[in-house]
Design a protein around this motif. Structure first.
Motif, PDB file in Angstrom:
ATOM      1  N   LYS A 122      82.276  37.172  32.812  1.00 15.83           N
ATOM      2  CA  LYS A 122      81.375  36.128  33.350  1.00 15.83           C
ATOM      3  C   LYS A 122      80.549  35.863  31.879  1.00 15.83           C
ATOM      4  N   GLU A 142      80.811  32.192  32.848  1.00 15.40           N
ATOM      5  CA  GLU A 142      79.662  31.513  33.089  1.00 15.40           C
ATOM      6  C   GLU A 142      78.603  31.272  31.602  1.00 15.40           C
ATOM      7  N   SER A 170      85.155  25.459  34.122  1.00 20.14           N
ATOM      8  CA  SER A 170      84.427  24.608  34.817  1.00 20.14           C
ATOM      9  C   SER A 170      82.908  25.093  35.324  1.00 20.14           C
ATOM     10  N   ASN A 171      82.964  26.497  35.448  1.00 21.52           N
ATOM     11  CA  ASN A 171      81.567  26.823  35.910  1.00 21.52           C
ATOM     12  C   ASN A 171      80.559  27.399  35.098  1.00 21.52           C
ATOM     13  N   LYS A 214      77.634  27.870  32.614  1.00 22.35           N
ATOM     14  CA  LYS A 214      76.268  27.635  32.827  1.00 22.35           C
ATOM     15  C   LYS A 214      75.397  27.740  31.440  1.00 22.35           C
ATOM     16  N   CYS A 232      82.925  20.329  31.533  1.00 19.30           N
ATOM     17  CA  CYS A 232      82.081  21.505  32.180  1.00 19.30           C
ATOM     18  C   CYS A 232      81.129  21.023  32.790  1.00 19.30           C
ATOM     19  N   LYS A 246      77.420  21.113  35.279  1.00 19.49           N
ATOM     20  CA  LYS A 246      76.161  21.665  35.803  1.00 19.49           C
ATOM     21  C   LYS A 246      75.821  22.900  34.805  1.00 19.49           C
TER      22      LYS A 246
END
Length: 552
Positions: free
Chosen positions: A263, A289, A321-322, A324, A342, A344
C-alpha cells in the motif's frame, strides 16, 4: 423522633465527609483514564501513589520504550547521568532483562551512537566483544517481549543472526526499522529470516560496499508486507557509484513469481542501472496507495544522467490506478503523464526542502535522517532549469491535476520553482472543491494577491505562500524583522475572505491565525491575532510535515 432530628448547620460543616479513593472507582474506568494519558512523567508519578495505581499504570509506562546511546558522558547539574551505576542505556536494558516489565513492551527502539571498541578485530575475522555483548543482551530482552509489535534499530553497529531469529519468533511483530552501518569496513553479513506478521519494513543507510545484511528473503517471504521503505546512503548517488543491483533486493521475490501487495512504497537516494527485474514485476500496482520518491533521478545531473537514462528508456508497464498520495521531488514530463493516468488522488506533495541552490546554480544532495544536507559549492552538479522549462513542466502537472484529480484532491503542495499567476491558482482551486491545504508560489509577490483565489477555496484552512529560493523576495523576507512580518500578516488576513484560514505560511515561517478584533490604539483598524510557530508545531499539517526528506 430520632429520624426527625436535624443536624445544626455549624456541625454539618465541621463533620468530616468520607474522601473518594481510587478503590471507589470501577477498575475499567481507571484503566480508561490511564489509557488516555500520554505524558510519561505523569504516568510514572501515578505509579508512586498507591499499590492499585502502580499495577494499573505499569503496563502503560512500559508500553513504549526508547533507549538512546551517547558516545560521550552527559551531565545533569554537574553530575554524570547514571552516577553510582551504569549509563541510562545500560540500566534500561538491565531492567528489561532482569525485571518483569518486558512483557508489557509493545514498541522497542534503540537509537543514537554506540561506541564500538577494538574495531581492528574485524580485520582479524572476529566481532569485538562489546558489540557481541550488546547483541546478546538485546536477544535476552527480546525473548521476554511476547507483546512486541514495533522494533527500531537505529544504532551504528550491526545486529547479529541471533537477534534476527529472536525477532522472527515474536508472534505480533508487525513493524521493523533497521539502520545499517555507513562505514565501509568488512563485517559479518547474514540473511535476515522472514517474519510472518510483518506489515511495515524500513531499511536505511543501505550501501552494498558497507556489508549490509541480506534483506531479500525477508522481503520475499513476509507475505503480509504492506509498507516498504528503502533508503540508500546518499553518497552512492552523490559519487555516482553503480554498486546497487535491484536483483539483490528483489531477486527471490521475482523468482517466486509473486508480487508485493504494497500500500505504501518509498525509495530514497536510489541509484542503479535499469538491469534485472522491473518494478511492475515487484509491486502489484492494484494495491498501491502511497508513493514516496526522493532523490531517485535527475534530468540535469551530468554525473548520473547516463545511468538515469536507462530507466527513462524503459516504458513503465502498468499504472497505480488506486494511488491516493504522492510525495517526491521528481519534476519531469513522463512523471506528470503517469500522474494523469491515476485517478482520485487526495494528496500531491512536491518536496521543496531537498533543493539548495547556490548563486552558481548548484544544488546539494538530499539529506537523510542521519545525514545532514551538504553541498560542495565549487563542484556544479545540478544546473538551474530555464524559465521556459519550468513553464512547460508546471503546465504538464497542472494539466494532470485538471484531468484526473480535481474532485478528490485535498492536500496540494506545488514546487516553489513554479511562479503562478493568482488567476491560474484561482482556476485551479475552483476546479478542486474539496481542497483543504494549499501551498503555491505566486508570480505576484504582494500579500493581497491571495484575495484573488482564497474566496474560491472555502474548505482551505491551511495555506503556504512559497518563495522561490535565492530570489529577491527571499532576501527581503530574511532581512525583515519577525515582528514586522507578524504585523503585516495581522493587518492583511483579518479580511472576511480569509475567515476559514487557520494556519498560514509566509516563506519559512508558519503562523496560527486567531480571532479578529480592532486595534487597541483606538484607530478603528481591524487586525487578526496571529502567533508565529515552529515547523515542529505544524508537522501534523501535511503541507509542512511532509515537506522534508525524512521517512513517514
Amino acid at each position: 423522633m430520632a429520624n426527625n432530628l436535624m443536624i445544626p448547620p455549624n456541625l454539618a460543616v465541621a463533620t468530616p465527609q468520607p474522601s473518594l479513593t481510587p478503590r471507589d472507582l470501577p477498575l475499567n474506568l481507571i484503566a480508561l483514564i490511564i489509557q488516555h494519558m500520554d505524558d510519561l512523567g505523569d504516568i510514572a508519578r501515578l505509579t508512586c501513589t498507591c499499590r492499585l495505581l502502580y499495577y494499573m499504570a505499569l503496563p502503560k509506562l512500559w508500553e513504549r520504550v526508547t533507549l538512546r546511546s551517547y558516545t560521550e558522558v552527559r551531565y545533569m547539574d554537574g553530575v554524570p547521568e547514571g552516577f553510582g551505576s551504569g549509563s541510562p542505556f545500560a540500566m534500561g536494558i538491565n531492567s528489561l532483562v532482569t525485571g518483569n516489565v518486558a512483557a508489557y513492551v509493545k514498541s522497542f527502539a534503540l537509537t543514537g551512537e554506540w561506541t564500538e571498541l577494538n574495531m581492528d578485530e574485524y580485520t582479524k575475522g572476529r566481532v569485538p566483544d562489546n558489540a557481541m555483548m550488546l547483541n546478546i543482551s538485546l536477544r535476552a530482552a527480546l525473548d521476554k517481549m511476547p507483546e512486541l509489535e514495533t522494533f527500531k534499530w537505529e544504532l551504528n553497529p550491526k545486529l547479529s543472526l541471533n537477534v534476527y531469529q529472536g525477532l522472527a519468533q515474536r508472534p505480533k511483530l508487525s513493524s521493523l526499522t533497521l539502520r545499517f552501518p555507513s562505514t565501509r569496513m568488512a563485517r559479518p553479513t547474514t540473511t535476515i529470516p522472514p517474519m510472518p506478521q510483518l506489515r511495515k519494513f524500513v531499511a536505511y543507510e543501505l550501501d552494498p560496499l558497507s556489508y549490509p545484511d541480506d534483506i531479500s528473503i525477508l522481503i520475499a517471504q513476509s507475505k503480509k508486507l504492506q509498507d516498504l521503505t528503502l533508503h540508500w546512503n546518499p553518497r552512492i548517488r552523490r559519487d555516482a557509484e553503480q554498486s546497487v543491483n535491484v536483483g539483490s533486493y528483489f531477486g527471490p521475490l521475482v523468482a517466486s513469481q509473486r508480487k508485493l501487495p504494497l500500500k505504501r512504497l518509498g525509495f530514497h537516494n536510489f541509484f542503479a542501472a535499469a538491469t534485472g527485474p522491473e518494478f511492475h514485476e515487484i509491486v502489484d500496482f492494484l494495491f498501491l496507495e502511497c508513493i514516496n520518491i526522493l532523490n531517485v533521478k535527475s534530468t540535469r545531473d551530468h554525473s548520473t544522467v547516463f545511468t538515469d537514462d536507462t530507466w527513462r528508456k524503459k516504458s513503465m508497464k502498468g499504472t497505480p490506478s488506486n494511488l491516493k498520495s504522492y510525495r517526491g521531488d521528481v519534476l519531469d514530463k513522463p512523471h506528470a503523464l503517469m500522474l494523469a493516468k491515476c485517478y482520485k488522488m487526495e494528496e500531491l506533495i512536491f518536496v521543496n526542502t531537498s533543493r539548495y541552490y547556490g548563486t552558481d546554480g548548484t544544488s546539494s544532495s538530499n539529506g537523510t535522517p542521519s545525514t545532514p544536507n551538504s553541498a560542495d559549492p565549487e563542484t556544479p552538479r545540478l544546473l538551474r532549469p530555464s524559465p521556459f522549462e519550468l513553464v512547460h513542466v508546471a503546465s504538464d502537472y497542472l494539466a494532470a491535476i485538471h484531468t484526473a484529480h480535481t474532485h478528490s484532491l485535498k492536500r496540494l503542495l506545488l514546487s516553489d520553482q513554479w511562479l503562478l499567476e493568482p488567476t491560474v491558482v484561482r482556476k485551479l482551486v475552483k476546479a478542486c472543491p474539496n481542497l483543504e491545504q494549499l501551498g503555491v508560489a505566486l508570480a505576484d509577490n504582494s500579500p493581497e494577491s491571495a484575495r484573488i483565489f482564497i474566496p474560491d477555496a472555502p474548505k482551505v484552512w491551511a495555506y503556504r505562500a512559497l518563495i522561490k529560493p535565492n530570489s529577491e523576495l527571499q532576501e527581503k523576507m530574511h532581512g525583515m524583522d519577525p515582528q514586522d512580518l507578524e504585523i503585516l500578516v495581522s493587518y492583511e488576513f483579518w479580511r472576511p475572505e480569509y475567515r476559514n484560514l487557520k494556519f498560514l505560511g509566509m516563506g519559512c515561517t508558519p503562523y496560527k491565525l486567531g480571532s479578529v478584533g480592532k486595534h487597541p490604539n483606538g484607530s478603528g483598524k481591524f487586525l487578526r491575532h496571529c502567533e508565529s510557530l515552529t515547523w515542529a508545531q505544524v508537522s501534523h499539517i501535511e503541507i509542512w510535515g511532509m515537506d522534508n526528506t525524512g521517512f513517514l
